[in-house]
Motif scaffolding. Sequence first.
Motif, PDB file in Angstrom:
ATOM      1  N   LEU A  24     -94.049  45.289 -67.004  1.00 32.88           N
ATOM      2  CA  LEU A  24     -92.741  44.638 -67.041  1.00 32.88           C
ATOM      3  C   LEU A  24     -91.693  45.525 -66.370  1.00 32.88           C
ATOM      4  CD1 LEU A  24     -92.698  43.147 -70.656  1.00 32.88           C
ATOM      5  CD2 LEU A  24     -92.528  41.839 -68.545  1.00 32.88           C
ATOM      6  N   LEU A  25     -91.759  46.830 -66.647  1.00 34.69           N
ATOM      7  CA  LEU A  25     -90.839  47.775 -66.008  1.00 34.69           C
ATOM      8  C   LEU A  25     -91.026  47.785 -64.499  1.00 34.69           C
ATOM      9  CD1 LEU A  25     -90.826  50.935 -68.320  1.00 34.69           C
ATOM     10  CD2 LEU A  25     -88.894  49.464 -67.763  1.00 34.69           C
ATOM     11  N   HIS A  26     -92.274  47.656 -64.071  1.00 35.34           N
ATOM     12  CA  HIS A  26     -92.590  47.649 -62.644  1.00 35.34           C
ATOM     13  C   HIS A  26     -91.877  46.501 -61.937  1.00 35.34           C
ATOM     14  CE1 HIS A  26     -95.314  45.951 -59.461  1.00 35.34           C
ATOM     15  NE2 HIS A  26     -95.106  47.144 -58.975  1.00 35.34           N
ATOM     16  N   TYR A  27     -92.014  45.277 -62.477  1.00 37.26           N
ATOM     17  CA  TYR A  27     -91.382  44.123 -61.830  1.00 37.26           C
ATOM     18  C   TYR A  27     -89.871  44.130 -62.005  1.00 37.26           C
ATOM     19  CZ  TYR A  27     -95.658  42.001 -60.258  1.00 37.26           C
ATOM     20  OH  TYR A  27     -96.825  41.762 -59.573  1.00 37.26           O
ATOM     21  N   ALA A  28     -89.404  44.603 -63.156  1.00 33.35           N
ATOM     22  CA  ALA A  28     -87.957  44.740 -63.344  1.00 33.35           C
ATOM     23  C   ALA A  28     -87.396  45.731 -62.335  1.00 33.35           C
ATOM     24  CB  ALA A  28     -87.661  45.211 -64.768  1.00 33.35           C
ATOM     25  N   GLY A  29     -88.165  46.794 -62.070  1.00 29.96           N
ATOM     26  CA  GLY A  29     -87.746  47.791 -61.088  1.00 29.96           C
ATOM     27  C   GLY A  29     -87.648  47.217 -59.686  1.00 29.96           C
ATOM     28  N   PHE A  30     -88.557  46.304 -59.349  1.00 32.18           N
ATOM     29  CA  PHE A  30     -88.486  45.660 -58.039  1.00 32.18           C
ATOM     30  C   PHE A  30     -87.200  44.854 -57.903  1.00 32.18           C
ATOM     31  CE2 PHE A  30     -92.688  46.946 -57.168  1.00 32.18           C
ATOM     32  CZ  PHE A  30     -92.926  46.707 -55.826  1.00 32.18           C
ATOM     33  N   ALA A  31     -86.862  44.099 -58.949  1.00 31.92           N
ATOM     34  CA  ALA A  31     -85.643  43.282 -58.899  1.00 31.92           C
ATOM     35  C   ALA A  31     -84.395  44.158 -58.890  1.00 31.92           C
ATOM     36  CB  ALA A  31     -85.616  42.331 -60.094  1.00 31.92           C
ATOM     37  N   ALA A  32     -84.349  45.135 -59.808  1.00 31.50           N
ATOM     38  CA  ALA A  32     -83.186  46.024 -59.883  1.00 31.50           C
ATOM     39  C   ALA A  32     -83.063  46.859 -58.612  1.00 31.50           C
ATOM     40  CB  ALA A  32     -83.305  46.932 -61.106  1.00 31.50           C
TER      41      ALA A  32
ATOM     42  N   ALA B 281     -90.020  36.031 -65.503  1.00 28.96           N
ATOM     43  CA  ALA B 281     -90.944  35.435 -64.531  1.00 28.96           C
ATOM     44  C   ALA B 281     -92.313  36.109 -64.593  1.00 28.96           C
ATOM     45  CB  ALA B 281     -90.365  35.547 -63.123  1.00 28.96           C
ATOM     46  N   PHE B 282     -92.321  37.441 -64.695  1.00 28.35           N
ATOM     47  CA  PHE B 282     -93.594  38.155 -64.765  1.00 28.35           C
ATOM     48  C   PHE B 282     -94.377  37.749 -66.007  1.00 28.35           C
ATOM     49  CE2 PHE B 282     -95.968  41.764 -66.573  1.00 28.35           C
ATOM     50  CZ  PHE B 282     -96.968  41.865 -65.608  1.00 28.35           C
ATOM     51  N   GLN B 283     -93.685  37.645 -67.146  1.00 26.43           N
ATOM     52  CA  GLN B 283     -94.402  37.291 -68.367  1.00 26.43           C
ATOM     53  C   GLN B 283     -94.936  35.866 -68.290  1.00 26.43           C
ATOM     54  OE1 GLN B 283     -94.944  39.881 -70.547  1.00 26.43           O
ATOM     55  NE2 GLN B 283     -96.527  38.429 -71.140  1.00 26.43           N
ATOM     56  N   GLY B 284     -94.188  34.975 -67.649  1.00 27.52           N
ATOM     57  CA  GLY B 284     -94.690  33.622 -67.435  1.00 27.52           C
ATOM     58  C   GLY B 284     -95.948  33.623 -66.583  1.00 27.52           C
ATOM     59  N   ALA B 285     -95.972  34.482 -65.553  1.00 27.61           N
ATOM     60  CA  ALA B 285     -97.151  34.591 -64.685  1.00 27.61           C
ATOM     61  C   ALA B 285     -98.348  35.152 -65.452  1.00 27.61           C
ATOM     62  CB  ALA B 285     -96.828  35.479 -63.485  1.00 27.61           C
ATOM     63  N   VAL B 286     -98.093  36.108 -66.357  1.00 22.41           N
ATOM     64  CA  VAL B 286     -99.167  36.674 -67.186  1.00 22.41           C
ATOM     65  C   VAL B 286     -99.779  35.592 -68.071  1.00 22.41           C
ATOM     66  CG1 VAL B 286     -99.651  38.243 -69.119  1.00 22.41           C
ATOM     67  CG2 VAL B 286     -98.288  39.033 -67.182  1.00 22.41           C
ATOM     68  N   PHE B 287     -98.922  34.809 -68.718  1.00 23.20           N
ATOM     69  CA  PHE B 287     -99.420  33.731 -69.576  1.00 23.20           C
ATOM     70  C   PHE B 287    -100.245  32.732 -68.769  1.00 23.20           C
ATOM     71  CE2 PHE B 287     -95.671  34.267 -72.740  1.00 23.20           C
ATOM     72  CZ  PHE B 287     -96.359  35.274 -73.387  1.00 23.20           C
TER      73      PHE B 287
END
Length: 301
Positions: free
Chosen positions: A37-45, A74-80
């Motif tokens: 989650l931090l990885h994808y948040a880091g991409f956006a930030a 969005a990432f968590q939705g993709a994981v689900f």
Amino acid sequence: MLALTIFSFRFSGRLLPPLLAPRRLLGILKLLRPLRLLHYAGFAAGGAVMGAAVGEVPLDPYLLFYVTVSALVAFQGAVFLNDIFDAEIDRLAGKKTPFSRGLLGRRGSYALAASISIFSLILVLRCGLASFIFLLAAHVISLAYSTSPVRAKRIYPLNVFLLALAGLAVMVSGFASHASVRLFPLRMLILVVVTLTATFGTKDMTDVEVDRRRGIRTLFTLLGLGKGRWVNAGLVIVSYLLTPLILDYLRLYWAAAPLGVLTAALIVMRGRKKLTQALILTIYILFGLLILGLIAAVEIF
């Protein structure tokens, strides 16, 4: 936007009572992946910070918040979504998820993934149409990766290439919150696509047997765990060493070289796989934060 919000909350309203059942809620919470989650948040930030630097505008904390949270959701939705389509194979392989254990019905599972994905798009609309379009693109890539008939996760290296593209789309979504997409640096585009395609396969090191049963081709199912470790370690070192060259900031070698060697050493070591994965991802995130800091300080771009 109002219509999307109402639609999402209608979905959520139907889902909340069954999801709040203790066993189901605990199962859903176990699917959260903090470091990723931090990885994808880091991409956006990171995209937002880069957009502010390149566009020469102040970093807006509200836009930064919305684009980062939308990427997390969005990432968590993709994981689900991925776990829903893997439910039957996970059940046969003995991997326990709320979907493989039948804690959520198929219809409820789809509704959960859809409502989370829609909510992420509602959030990112606050950042403008361009940010919305690129986060939507990330969702489309996730669909191609996880779902039939494409289900590209079965094909290496197409699977890691699509994950790299999804990461790039999230970054551009963040960038577009502060600057025109046309200003997005070509060097960053090359860096993200090349290095992530080369290194994203590291995550598959812990799931070799399960992936074989699923019929999923990864670097490790194709080469075996032993040889795969060495090839993966080589790809990781090359990616770290290419980063300062691509960004045209050679002083970054002071961090890139030792972190690349340390990561490669962790890959070839035969230790606890989950701990090793966490350490590798932590090093990667720290390196990304360093690059983000240099961009914010206008040392890069």
